[in-house]
Motif scaffolding. Structure first.
Motif, PDB file in Angstrom:
ATOM      1  N   LYS A  87       0.915  -1.582  -0.030  1.00  0.00           N
ATOM      2  CA  LYS A  87       0.002   0.017   0.174  1.00  0.00           C
ATOM      3  C   LYS A  87       1.327   1.107  -0.046  1.00  0.00           C
ATOM      4  CE  LYS A  87      -3.830  -2.016   1.727  1.00  0.00           C
ATOM      5  NZ  LYS A  87      -5.604  -2.050   3.265  1.00  0.00           N
ATOM      6  N   LYS A  88       1.781   1.680   0.832  1.00  0.00           N
ATOM      7  CA  LYS A  88       3.005   1.622   1.037  1.00  0.00           C
ATOM      8  C   LYS A  88       3.680   2.685  -0.296  1.00  0.00           C
ATOM      9  CE  LYS A  88       2.770   3.338   6.006  1.00  0.00           C
ATOM     10  NZ  LYS A  88       4.329   3.046   7.067  1.00  0.00           N
ATOM     11  N   ALA A  89       4.084   1.524  -1.314  1.00  0.00           N
ATOM     12  CA  ALA A  89       4.774   0.803  -2.455  1.00  0.00           C
ATOM     13  C   ALA A  89       3.936   1.991  -3.077  1.00  0.00           C
ATOM     14  CB  ALA A  89       4.850   0.111  -2.684  1.00  0.00           C
ATOM     15  N   VAL A  90       2.292   1.600  -3.950  1.00  0.00           N
ATOM     16  CA  VAL A  90       1.994   2.663  -4.290  1.00  0.00           C
ATOM     17  C   VAL A  90       2.323   3.988  -4.420  1.00  0.00           C
ATOM     18  CG1 VAL A  90      -0.314   3.235  -4.660  1.00  0.00           C
ATOM     19  CG2 VAL A  90      -0.498   0.799  -4.212  1.00  0.00           C
ATOM     20  N   TYR A  91       3.039   4.683  -3.246  1.00  0.00           N
ATOM     21  CA  TYR A  91       3.100   6.239  -3.358  1.00  0.00           C
ATOM     22  C   TYR A  91       4.319   6.253  -4.271  1.00  0.00           C
ATOM     23  CZ  TYR A  91      -0.752   6.847  -0.519  1.00  0.00           C
ATOM     24  OH  TYR A  91      -2.181   6.872   0.372  1.00  0.00           O
ATOM     25  N   PHE A  92       4.940   5.415  -4.217  1.00  0.00           N
ATOM     26  CA  PHE A  92       6.994   5.601  -5.136  1.00  0.00           C
ATOM     27  C   PHE A  92       5.957   5.172  -6.548  1.00  0.00           C
ATOM     28  CE2 PHE A  92      10.191   3.409  -6.628  1.00  0.00           C
ATOM     29  CZ  PHE A  92      11.065   4.173  -6.108  1.00  0.00           C
ATOM     30  N   ILE A  93       5.278   4.250  -6.655  1.00  0.00           N
ATOM     31  CA  ILE A  93       4.624   4.238  -7.983  1.00  0.00           C
ATOM     32  C   ILE A  93       4.590   5.274  -8.934  1.00  0.00           C
ATOM     33  CG2 ILE A  93       3.343   2.645  -9.642  1.00  0.00           C
ATOM     34  CD1 ILE A  93       3.660   0.444  -7.409  1.00  0.00           C
ATOM     35  N   ILE A  94       3.396   5.559  -8.073  1.00  0.00           N
ATOM     36  CA  ILE A  94       2.808   7.249  -8.615  1.00  0.00           C
ATOM     37  C   ILE A  94       3.548   8.334  -8.945  1.00  0.00           C
ATOM     38  CG2 ILE A  94       0.856   8.560  -8.172  1.00  0.00           C
ATOM     39  CD1 ILE A  94      -0.389   6.945  -6.339  1.00  0.00           C
ATOM     40  N   GLY A  95       4.400   8.229  -8.456  1.00  0.00           N
ATOM     41  CA  GLY A  95       5.883   9.445  -8.506  1.00  0.00           C
ATOM     42  C   GLY A  95       6.031   9.183  -9.852  1.00  0.00           C
ATOM     43  N   VAL A  96       6.754   7.928  -9.465  1.00  0.00           N
ATOM     44  CA  VAL A  96       7.316   7.776 -10.980  1.00  0.00           C
ATOM     45  C   VAL A  96       6.468   7.191 -11.920  1.00  0.00           C
ATOM     46  CG1 VAL A  96       8.099   5.226 -12.726  1.00  0.00           C
ATOM     47  CG2 VAL A  96       8.803   5.369  -9.625  1.00  0.00           C
ATOM     48  N   ALA A  97       4.531   7.032 -12.372  1.00  0.00           N
ATOM     49  CA  ALA A  97       4.251   7.522 -13.213  1.00  0.00           C
ATOM     50  C   ALA A  97       3.914   9.331 -13.656  1.00  0.00           C
ATOM     51  CB  ALA A  97       2.734   7.141 -13.134  1.00  0.00           C
ATOM     52  N   LEU A  98       3.568  10.103 -12.408  1.00  0.00           N
ATOM     53  CA  LEU A  98       4.017  11.333 -12.451  1.00  0.00           C
ATOM     54  C   LEU A  98       5.015  11.776 -13.732  1.00  0.00           C
ATOM     55  CD1 LEU A  98       2.558  13.413 -11.944  1.00  0.00           C
ATOM     56  CD2 LEU A  98       3.741  13.483 -10.253  1.00  0.00           C
ATOM     57  N   THR A  99       6.204  11.442 -12.929  1.00  0.00           N
ATOM     58  CA  THR A  99       7.899  12.138 -13.687  1.00  0.00           C
ATOM     59  C   THR A  99       7.512  11.249 -15.063  1.00  0.00           C
ATOM     60  OG1 THR A  99       8.577  11.700 -11.373  1.00  0.00           O
ATOM     61  CG2 THR A  99       9.861  11.947 -12.952  1.00  0.00           C
ATOM     62  N   ASP A 100       7.162   9.978 -15.182  1.00  0.00           N
ATOM     63  CA  ASP A 100       7.483   9.771 -16.557  1.00  0.00           C
ATOM     64  C   ASP A 100       6.795  10.576 -17.728  1.00  0.00           C
ATOM     65  OD1 ASP A 100       8.989   7.661 -16.158  1.00  0.00           O
ATOM     66  OD2 ASP A 100       7.959   5.883 -15.627  1.00  0.00           O
ATOM     67  N   THR A 101       4.748  10.382 -16.661  1.00  0.00           N
ATOM     68  CA  THR A 101       4.434  11.070 -17.769  1.00  0.00           C
ATOM     69  C   THR A 101       4.676  12.992 -18.089  1.00  0.00           C
ATOM     70  OG1 THR A 101       2.286   9.992 -16.657  1.00  0.00           O
ATOM     71  CG2 THR A 101       1.780  11.609 -18.248  1.00  0.00           C
ATOM     72  N   SER A 102       5.438  13.386 -17.413  1.00  0.00           N
ATOM     73  CA  SER A 102       5.991  14.064 -17.186  1.00  0.00           C
ATOM     74  C   SER A 102       7.167  14.683 -18.315  1.00  0.00           C
ATOM     75  CB  SER A 102       6.801  15.446 -15.950  1.00  0.00           C
ATOM     76  OG  SER A 102       5.120  14.877 -15.037  1.00  0.00           O
ATOM     77  N   ILE A 103       8.144  13.260 -18.573  1.00  0.00           N
ATOM     78  CA  ILE A 103       9.099  13.842 -19.682  1.00  0.00           C
ATOM     79  C   ILE A 103       8.809  12.641 -20.856  1.00  0.00           C
ATOM     80  CG2 ILE A 103      11.287  12.702 -19.712  1.00  0.00           C
ATOM     81  CD1 ILE A 103      11.979  12.266 -17.178  1.00  0.00           C
ATOM     82  N   ILE A 104       7.832  12.420 -21.024  1.00  0.00           N
ATOM     83  CA  ILE A 104       7.076  11.930 -21.733  1.00  0.00           C
ATOM     84  C   ILE A 104       6.531  13.890 -22.926  1.00  0.00           C
ATOM     85  CG2 ILE A 104       5.347  11.591 -23.379  1.00  0.00           C
ATOM     86  CD1 ILE A 104       5.195   8.395 -21.555  1.00  0.00           C
ATOM     87  N   LEU A 105       5.738  14.661 -21.840  1.00  0.00           N
ATOM     88  CA  LEU A 105       5.297  15.528 -22.565  1.00  0.00           C
ATOM     89  C   LEU A 105       6.802  16.497 -22.759  1.00  0.00           C
ATOM     90  CD1 LEU A 105       2.758  16.032 -20.001  1.00  0.00           C
ATOM     91  CD2 LEU A 105       2.258  14.953 -22.085  1.00  0.00           C
ATOM     92  N   LEU A 106       7.263  16.735 -21.922  1.00  0.00           N
ATOM     93  CA  LEU A 106       8.496  17.298 -22.675  1.00  0.00           C
ATOM     94  C   LEU A 106       9.265  17.171 -24.051  1.00  0.00           C
ATOM     95  CD1 LEU A 106       9.833  18.040 -18.734  1.00  0.00           C
ATOM     96  CD2 LEU A 106       8.566  19.803 -20.392  1.00  0.00           C
ATOM     97  N   THR A 107       9.969  15.777 -23.956  1.00  0.00           N
ATOM     98  CA  THR A 107      10.249  15.327 -25.024  1.00  0.00           C
ATOM     99  C   THR A 107       9.907  15.388 -26.309  1.00  0.00           C
ATOM    100  OG1 THR A 107      10.067  13.250 -24.618  1.00  0.00           O
ATOM    101  CG2 THR A 107      12.007  13.767 -23.670  1.00  0.00           C
ATOM    102  N   TRP A 108       7.843  14.545 -25.779  1.00  0.00           N
ATOM    103  CA  TRP A 108       6.879  14.740 -27.176  1.00  0.00           C
ATOM    104  C   TRP A 108       7.034  15.912 -27.761  1.00  0.00           C
ATOM    105  CZ3 TRP A 108       0.887  15.101 -27.074  1.00  0.00           C
ATOM    106  CH2 TRP A 108       0.809  14.799 -28.225  1.00  0.00           C
ATOM    107  N   LEU A 109       6.920  17.533 -26.934  1.00  0.00           N
ATOM    108  CA  LEU A 109       5.951  18.807 -27.356  1.00  0.00           C
ATOM    109  C   LEU A 109       7.831  19.299 -27.730  1.00  0.00           C
ATOM    110  CD1 LEU A 109       3.639  19.781 -24.956  1.00  0.00           C
ATOM    111  CD2 LEU A 109       3.241  18.693 -26.474  1.00  0.00           C
ATOM    112  N   GLY A 110       8.736  19.107 -27.629  1.00  0.00           N
ATOM    113  CA  GLY A 110       9.751  19.169 -27.961  1.00  0.00           C
ATOM    114  C   GLY A 110      10.427  20.727 -26.754  1.00  0.00           C
TER     115      GLY A 110
END
Length: 204
Positions: free
Chosen positions: A35-58
């Motif tokens: 249950k607590k590790a889920v918060y780590f997963i959410i942090g990873v997911a948020l960062t992955d999504t943000s990096i994709i947006l940054l690279t995708w949008l140039g």
């Protein structure tokens, strides 16, 4: 739909990798539970999504295939070393139930740790930049590109949840001595990976 399926296949690469994020996720799940590790997963997911947006949008030079900034190699290496040393010298969790406030702080700590580990790791940036470049060159419309990204991220998220869940299940079969050596082993790998990043930056 085809783009989504291709994305699921591409997502197997990070999903099956055993890098710093995987090692830290497994250790956190063993130490703190699913249950607590889920918060780590959410942090990873948020960062992955943000990096994709940054690279995708140039908005990042990485999307054009250039070398990651020096700050990422140095900072990422230092961060991996720091996390590795924390695991190596970490004392076993005491068996007393945590208070509500300490529990919230622990969850926030895991969430923040995931963001830091992902955001400053040049390997992560390089991978998502390559994924963004592939999407831009392979698909000819925004909808297909977004479906592709959704497939990649969904595969990563599902496998991260499975890793955390089964790592917690494994915990009850491990004695304290084994868990101590496991923490030291994972911590040592993180330190080595961090040193590798820094050394490679100065040699190349």
């Amino acid at each position: 739909m085809i783009a989504y399926l291709i994305g699921l296949s591409a997502g197997l690469v990070p999903a099956l990798s055993t890098g710093p994020v995987f090692l830290t996720l497994v250790q956190n799940s063993i130490d703190h539970g699913f249950k607590k590790a889920v918060y780590f997963i959410i942090g990873v997911a948020l960062t992955d999504t943000s990096i994709i947006l940054l690279t995708w949008l140039g908005l990042s030079q990485l999307s054009e295939g250039s070398e990651p900034p020096a700050e990422l190699s140095i900072g990422g290496g230092a961060l991996l070393i720091l996390f590795g040393l924390v695991f190596i010298f970490k004392k076993p969790q005491d068996q007393q139930p945590a208070t509500s406030s300490s529990g919230h702080l622990q969850k926030f700590g895991l969430f923040t740790q995931a963001i830091m580990l992902n955001a400053i790791n040049p390997i992560i940036w390089g991978f998502w930049a390559a994924i963004s470049n592939y999407a831009i060159t392979e698909f000819n419309n925004t909808a297909s590109e977004l479906l592709f990204f959704a497939g990649v991220l969904n595969m990563v998220w599902v496998t991260d949840f499975l890793k955390a869940y089964y790592a917690q299940k494994l915990n009850k079969y491990l004695n304290e001595k084994f868990k101590k050596y496991l923490r030291i082993g994972i911590g040592s790998i993180l330190v080595i990976l961090g040193l590798k990043l820094i050394i490679e930056f100065y040699l190349l």
